[in-house]
Design a protein around this motif. Structure first.
Motif, PDB file in Angstrom:
ATOM      1  N   ALA A   1       1.794 -16.304   9.995  1.00 18.00           N
ATOM      2  CA  ALA A   1       1.619 -16.889   8.666  1.00 18.00           C
ATOM      3  C   ALA A   1       2.370 -16.065   7.619  1.00 18.00           C
ATOM      4  O   ALA A   1       3.032 -16.618   6.737  1.00 18.00           O
ATOM      5  N   ALA A   2       2.296 -14.735   7.709  1.00 20.29           N
ATOM      6  CA  ALA A   2       3.014 -13.875   6.767  1.00 20.29           C
ATOM      7  C   ALA A   2       4.517 -14.132   6.864  1.00 20.29           C
ATOM      8  O   ALA A   2       5.220 -14.180   5.846  1.00 20.29           O
ATOM      9  N   TRP A   3       5.016 -14.307   8.058  1.00 17.48           N
ATOM     10  CA  TRP A   3       6.439 -14.594   8.265  1.00 17.48           C
ATOM     11  C   TRP A   3       6.819 -15.952   7.672  1.00 17.48           C
ATOM     12  O   TRP A   3       7.903 -16.129   7.120  1.00 17.48           O
ATOM     13  N   GLN A   4       5.905 -16.925   7.725  1.00 19.66           N
ATOM     14  CA  GLN A   4       6.148 -18.256   7.177  1.00 19.66           C
ATOM     15  C   GLN A   4       6.065 -18.284   5.646  1.00 19.66           C
ATOM     16  O   GLN A   4       6.594 -19.182   5.019  1.00 19.66           O
ATOM     17  N   GLN A  31     -10.757  -5.300  16.747  1.00 18.55           N
ATOM     18  CA  GLN A  31      -9.711  -6.127  16.150  1.00 18.55           C
ATOM     19  C   GLN A  31      -9.772  -6.172  14.622  1.00 18.55           C
ATOM     20  O   GLN A  31      -8.853  -6.665  13.970  1.00 18.55           O
ATOM     21  N   VAL A  32     -10.843  -5.643  14.043  1.00 23.31           N
ATOM     22  CA  VAL A  32     -11.057  -5.766  12.601  1.00 23.31           C
ATOM     23  C   VAL A  32      -9.969  -5.063  11.798  1.00 23.31           C
ATOM     24  O   VAL A  32      -9.416  -5.639  10.854  1.00 23.31           O
ATOM     25  N   ALA A  33      -9.638  -3.825  12.123  1.00 24.54           N
ATOM     26  CA  ALA A  33      -8.634  -3.087  11.350  1.00 24.54           C
ATOM     27  C   ALA A  33      -7.294  -3.819  11.357  1.00 24.54           C
ATOM     28  O   ALA A  33      -6.614  -3.907  10.328  1.00 24.54           O
ATOM     29  N   CYS A  34      -6.921  -4.360  12.482  1.00 26.87           N
ATOM     30  CA  CYS A  34      -5.656  -5.069  12.595  1.00 26.87           C
ATOM     31  C   CYS A  34      -5.670  -6.350  11.758  1.00 26.87           C
ATOM     32  O   CYS A  34      -4.703  -6.659  11.053  1.00 26.87           O
ATOM     33  N   ALA A  35      -6.749  -7.100  11.815  1.00 23.35           N
ATOM     34  CA  ALA A  35      -6.860  -8.306  10.991  1.00 23.35           C
ATOM     35  C   ALA A  35      -6.796  -7.945   9.510  1.00 23.35           C
ATOM     36  O   ALA A  35      -6.100  -8.607   8.730  1.00 23.35           O
ATOM     37  N   ASN A  36      -7.489  -6.877   9.123  1.00 30.62           N
ATOM     38  CA  ASN A  36      -7.427  -6.438   7.730  1.00 30.62           C
ATOM     39  C   ASN A  36      -6.017  -6.010   7.343  1.00 30.62           C
ATOM     40  O   ASN A  36      -5.566  -6.261   6.224  1.00 30.62           O
ATOM     41  N   LEU A  46      -4.064  -9.246   6.818  1.00 29.13           N
ATOM     42  CA  LEU A  46      -4.522  -9.868   5.574  1.00 29.13           C
ATOM     43  C   LEU A  46      -3.971  -9.101   4.373  1.00 29.13           C
ATOM     44  O   LEU A  46      -3.577  -9.699   3.365  1.00 29.13           O
ATOM     45  N   GLY A  47      -3.914  -7.786   4.477  1.00 26.88           N
ATOM     46  CA  GLY A  47      -3.317  -6.961   3.420  1.00 26.88           C
ATOM     47  C   GLY A  47      -1.834  -7.250   3.245  1.00 26.88           C
ATOM     48  O   GLY A  47      -1.325  -7.267   2.118  1.00 26.88           O
ATOM     49  N   GLN A  48      -1.127  -7.472   4.347  1.00 27.33           N
ATOM     50  CA  GLN A  48       0.289  -7.830   4.260  1.00 27.33           C
ATOM     51  C   GLN A  48       0.444  -9.158   3.519  1.00 27.33           C
ATOM     52  O   GLN A  48       1.321  -9.296   2.668  1.00 27.33           O
ATOM     53  N   LEU A  49      -0.388 -10.129   3.876  1.00 28.15           N
ATOM     54  CA  LEU A  49      -0.336 -11.421   3.189  1.00 28.15           C
ATOM     55  C   LEU A  49      -0.601 -11.251   1.698  1.00 28.15           C
ATOM     56  O   LEU A  49       0.102 -11.819   0.857  1.00 28.15           O
ATOM     57  N   LEU A  89     -14.356  -9.484   6.597  1.00 33.17           N
ATOM     58  CA  LEU A  89     -13.007  -8.946   6.453  1.00 33.17           C
ATOM     59  C   LEU A  89     -12.665  -8.733   4.980  1.00 33.17           C
ATOM     60  O   LEU A  89     -13.100  -9.475   4.112  1.00 33.17           O
ATOM     61  N   LEU A  90     -11.883  -7.686   4.722  1.00 31.04           N
ATOM     62  CA  LEU A  90     -11.459  -7.308   3.370  1.00 31.04           C
ATOM     63  C   LEU A  90     -12.623  -7.022   2.434  1.00 31.04           C
ATOM     64  O   LEU A  90     -12.529  -7.231   1.231  1.00 31.04           O
ATOM     65  N   LYS A  91     -13.730  -6.554   3.006  1.00 29.79           N
ATOM     66  CA  LYS A  91     -14.890  -6.211   2.191  1.00 29.79           C
ATOM     67  C   LYS A  91     -15.374  -4.813   2.553  1.00 29.79           C
ATOM     68  O   LYS A  91     -15.339  -4.407   3.710  1.00 29.79           O
ATOM     69  N   TYR A  92     -15.876  -4.132   1.555  1.00 30.17           N
ATOM     70  CA  TYR A  92     -16.500  -2.840   1.775  1.00 30.17           C
ATOM     71  C   TYR A  92     -17.852  -3.052   2.452  1.00 30.17           C
ATOM     72  O   TYR A  92     -18.616  -3.932   2.062  1.00 30.17           O
TER      73      TYR A  92
END
Length: 190
Positions: A115-118, A138-143, A146-149, A164-167
């Protein structure tokens, strides 16, 4: 940046019912293992080698899975194009990793990276929140993806229940809980 809205749908019951299943503005992506969802998906991702598909999925957890893959009409991204899966397409790893690191733990990470590439306008994630402890690795990688996006200016839609993306104030470094202050909303702020 295109005006596309991409919805990535996982199989977790936590939020997949909130996905925009019937909204034509969303282009839905998923996995062929999603027995209910795969007919709705424009793109499918099976990021396990065909040997894993044969040995672990088809012969065990998902009987008849390889046969399903052989009859699916949508493109199926795989690590390599596979003659056994007529609609398989080689995942464009070299191109995708120009957007970020070669860092993938799970199919969801490959979907987020693609998706980021698209470079769509919006990416939403439902049923892929990785809240189940089996997917904690897998959480760190997904985050990361998502950070790249986010850094690319892509709007991110996550269900309220998605961690995800939450403290998370309950996550404390192992072995230091007795020395670690409890921060209720943000690390470092009381």
């Amino acid at each position: 940046m295109s005006l596309r809205k991409i919805g990535i749908i996982g199989t977790a019951d936590t939020s997949r019912d909130q996905a925009p299943w019937d909204d034509p503005e969303w282009e839905l992506w998923g996995t062929p293992r999603d027995t209910e969802g795969w007919p709705h998906f424009k793109l499918l991702f099976e990021m396990h080698d065909i040997s894993v598909v044969r040995q672990q999925f088809d012969a065990g957890k998902y009987p008849g899975y390889l046969e399903r893959l052989q009859h699916i009409d949508q493109p199926i991204f795989m690590p390599a194009q596979c003659p056994e899966v007529p609609r398989s397409v080689t995942y464009p790893l070299d191109e995708v990793t120009r957007v970020g690191r070669d860092y993938f733990h799970g199919t969801g990470a490959y979907q987020l990276a693609f998706a980021a590439w698209q470079l769509p306008h919006v990416v939403g994630l439902w049923g892929g929140d990785l809240a189940d402890e089996r997917y904690g690795h897998q959480v760190a990688c997904a985050n990361y993806w998502l950070g790249q996006l986010d850094a690319l200016g892509v709007a991110i839609v996550l269900p309220e229940s998605c961690p995800l993306l939450k403290y998370d104030p309950d996550v404390v470094a192992q072995g230091v809980a007795e020395y670690h202050p409890r921060y209720p909303e943000r690390y470092g702020y009381v």
